[in-house]
Design a protein around this motif. Structure first.
Motif, PDB file in Angstrom:
ATOM      1  N   TYR A   7     -68.856 103.011  20.304  1.00 38.33           N
ATOM      2  CA  TYR A   7     -67.733 102.302  19.670  1.00 38.33           C
ATOM      3  C   TYR A   7     -67.341 102.974  18.354  1.00 38.33           C
ATOM      4  O   TYR A   7     -67.585 102.429  17.275  1.00 38.33           O
ATOM      5  CB  TYR A   7     -68.100 100.830  19.436  1.00 38.33           C
ATOM      6  CG  TYR A   7     -68.419 100.110  20.716  1.00 38.33           C
ATOM      7  CD1 TYR A   7     -67.394  99.682  21.556  1.00 38.33           C
ATOM      8  CD2 TYR A   7     -69.741  99.874  21.093  1.00 38.33           C
ATOM      9  CE1 TYR A   7     -67.676  99.035  22.746  1.00 38.33           C
ATOM     10  CE2 TYR A   7     -70.030  99.220  22.285  1.00 38.33           C
ATOM     11  CZ  TYR A   7     -68.989  98.809  23.104  1.00 38.33           C
ATOM     12  OH  TYR A   7     -69.268  98.166  24.285  1.00 38.33           O
ATOM     13  N   PRO A   8     -66.725 104.135  18.442  1.00 37.10           N
ATOM     14  CA  PRO A   8     -66.410 104.881  17.216  1.00 37.10           C
ATOM     15  C   PRO A   8     -65.422 104.176  16.287  1.00 37.10           C
ATOM     16  O   PRO A   8     -65.397 104.458  15.084  1.00 37.10           O
ATOM     17  CB  PRO A   8     -65.843 106.200  17.732  1.00 37.10           C
ATOM     18  CG  PRO A   8     -65.375 105.906  19.117  1.00 37.10           C
ATOM     19  CD  PRO A   8     -66.292 104.831  19.641  1.00 37.10           C
ATOM     20  N   ILE A   9     -64.647 103.238  16.802  1.00 42.16           N
ATOM     21  CA  ILE A   9     -63.731 102.474  15.942  1.00 42.16           C
ATOM     22  C   ILE A   9     -64.144 101.006  15.884  1.00 42.16           C
ATOM     23  O   ILE A   9     -63.402 100.160  15.387  1.00 42.16           O
ATOM     24  CB  ILE A   9     -62.253 102.606  16.395  1.00 42.16           C
ATOM     25  CG1 ILE A   9     -62.038 101.999  17.778  1.00 42.16           C
ATOM     26  CG2 ILE A   9     -61.791 104.059  16.345  1.00 42.16           C
ATOM     27  CD1 ILE A   9     -60.573 101.832  18.165  1.00 42.16           C
ATOM     28  N   GLY A  10     -65.328 100.695  16.385  1.00 41.90           N
ATOM     29  CA  GLY A  10     -65.798  99.315  16.438  1.00 41.90           C
ATOM     30  C   GLY A  10     -65.411  98.650  17.747  1.00 41.90           C
ATOM     31  O   GLY A  10     -64.568  99.154  18.492  1.00 41.90           O
ATOM     32  N   LYS A  11     -66.044  97.532  18.018  1.00 46.18           N
ATOM     33  CA  LYS A  11     -65.741  96.768  19.232  1.00 46.18           C
ATOM     34  C   LYS A  11     -64.389  96.064  19.074  1.00 46.18           C
ATOM     35  O   LYS A  11     -63.939  95.792  17.964  1.00 46.18           O
ATOM     36  CB  LYS A  11     -66.837  95.747  19.513  1.00 46.18           C
ATOM     37  CG  LYS A  11     -68.154  96.385  19.914  1.00 46.18           C
ATOM     38  CD  LYS A  11     -69.183  95.344  20.292  1.00 46.18           C
ATOM     39  CE  LYS A  11     -70.481  96.016  20.722  1.00 46.18           C
ATOM     40  NZ  LYS A  11     -71.486  95.039  21.137  1.00 46.18           N
ATOM     41  N   PHE A  12     -63.781  95.766  20.215  1.00 43.21           N
ATOM     42  CA  PHE A  12     -62.494  95.076  20.208  1.00 43.21           C
ATOM     43  C   PHE A  12     -62.669  93.674  19.647  1.00 43.21           C
ATOM     44  O   PHE A  12     -63.597  92.945  20.009  1.00 43.21           O
ATOM     45  CB  PHE A  12     -61.911  95.009  21.619  1.00 43.21           C
ATOM     46  CG  PHE A  12     -60.649  94.197  21.704  1.00 43.21           C
ATOM     47  CD1 PHE A  12     -59.483  94.639  21.099  1.00 43.21           C
ATOM     48  CD2 PHE A  12     -60.629  92.985  22.369  1.00 43.21           C
ATOM     49  CE1 PHE A  12     -58.311  93.899  21.160  1.00 43.21           C
ATOM     50  CE2 PHE A  12     -59.463  92.236  22.450  1.00 43.21           C
ATOM     51  CZ  PHE A  12     -58.303  92.691  21.842  1.00 43.21           C
ATOM     52  N   TYR A  13     -61.767  93.340  18.765  1.00 44.98           N
ATOM     53  CA  TYR A  13     -61.719  91.995  18.203  1.00 44.98           C
ATOM     54  C   TYR A  13     -60.268  91.546  18.203  1.00 44.98           C
ATOM     55  O   TYR A  13     -59.397  92.261  17.704  1.00 44.98           O
ATOM     56  CB  TYR A  13     -62.288  91.977  16.776  1.00 44.98           C
ATOM     57  CG  TYR A  13     -62.073  90.666  16.073  1.00 44.98           C
ATOM     58  CD1 TYR A  13     -62.838  89.542  16.394  1.00 44.98           C
ATOM     59  CD2 TYR A  13     -61.087  90.545  15.100  1.00 44.98           C
ATOM     60  CE1 TYR A  13     -62.626  88.333  15.763  1.00 44.98           C
ATOM     61  CE2 TYR A  13     -60.870  89.328  14.458  1.00 44.98           C
ATOM     62  CZ  TYR A  13     -61.644  88.233  14.798  1.00 44.98           C
ATOM     63  OH  TYR A  13     -61.426  87.036  14.162  1.00 44.98           O
ATOM     64  N   PHE A  14     -60.008  90.381  18.760  1.00 39.79           N
ATOM     65  CA  PHE A  14     -58.647  89.853  18.812  1.00 39.79           C
ATOM     66  C   PHE A  14     -58.506  88.727  17.810  1.00 39.79           C
ATOM     67  O   PHE A  14     -59.224  87.728  17.878  1.00 39.79           O
ATOM     68  CB  PHE A  14     -58.322  89.348  20.218  1.00 39.79           C
ATOM     69  CG  PHE A  14     -56.927  88.800  20.347  1.00 39.79           C
ATOM     70  CD1 PHE A  14     -55.835  89.645  20.246  1.00 39.79           C
ATOM     71  CD2 PHE A  14     -56.709  87.453  20.570  1.00 39.79           C
ATOM     72  CE1 PHE A  14     -54.539  89.152  20.374  1.00 39.79           C
ATOM     73  CE2 PHE A  14     -55.430  86.947  20.702  1.00 39.79           C
ATOM     74  CZ  PHE A  14     -54.333  87.800  20.593  1.00 39.79           C
TER      75      PHE A  14
END
Length: 175
Positions: A7-14
């Motif tokens: 997760y180079p940009i972090g996990k998805f968060y909505f």
């Protein structure tokens, strides 16, 4: 603490509260994906394309084809949600799709061309939608009911996520 290469940009968060204000950026990210992927792999040779982005992960070659597979599915999901009442979508085994001959034996340029056309249509579709259309939902077997607003944000993240897999690999390998 080491970086999580998955997760180079972090996990998805909505964040539903800021989704509408971030919609234009998400749509722009989706529109720009084919160009960004070409930039990310620019100048890589075949050996480099066959390098996994992390130990046990997909190769750059597989990533490019995965993005095409995933975003073809996304386009169909958007269309279903726009034309049916809360349709239930089908999931698929991404890891198995990454092993089919149209991935293993096909140059990445084929999927990049596919992404050019697909994202042009997807951009035109998303840019034309009303707030009411973005509120339409589909039923994801693993996530439950999700809105097109959610899907737009998720596929924008997905676009940045896999591009970052490639660019972070290039940085680590000094390519």
């Amino acid at each position: 603490m080491s970086e999580d290469l998955r997760y180079p940009i972090g996990k998805f968060y909505f964040d539903a509260g800021s989704a509408v204000s971030g919609r234009v950026d998400s749509i722009r990210t989706i529109e720009e994906l084919p160009v960004r992927l070409r930039q990310a792999i620019g100048g890589l040779n075949e050996e480099q394309l066959q390098t996994p982005y992390r130990e046990g992960g997909w190769t750059v070659h597989q990533l490019i084809h995965h993005v095409a597979d995933s975003h073809m599915n996304s386009f169909v999901r958007f269309k279903l949600a726009l034309t049916e009442d809360k349709p239930t979508i089908k999931t698929y085994e991404e890891s198995d799709w990454a092993l089919t001959t149209d991935v293993t034996n096909v140059p990445v340029e084929i999927s990049l061309k596919l992404l050019d056309a697909l994202h042009e249509r997807l951009f035109i579709l998303l840019a034309s939608l009303s707030d009411e259309a973005f509120a339409r939902e589909l039923n994801h077997p693993e996530q439950g009911l999700v809105s097109l607003e959610f899907l737009t944000a998720m596929y924008a993240w997905h676009s940045r996520h896999h591009t970052a897999h490639i660019t972070s690999l290039r940085e680590r390998m000094n390519w």
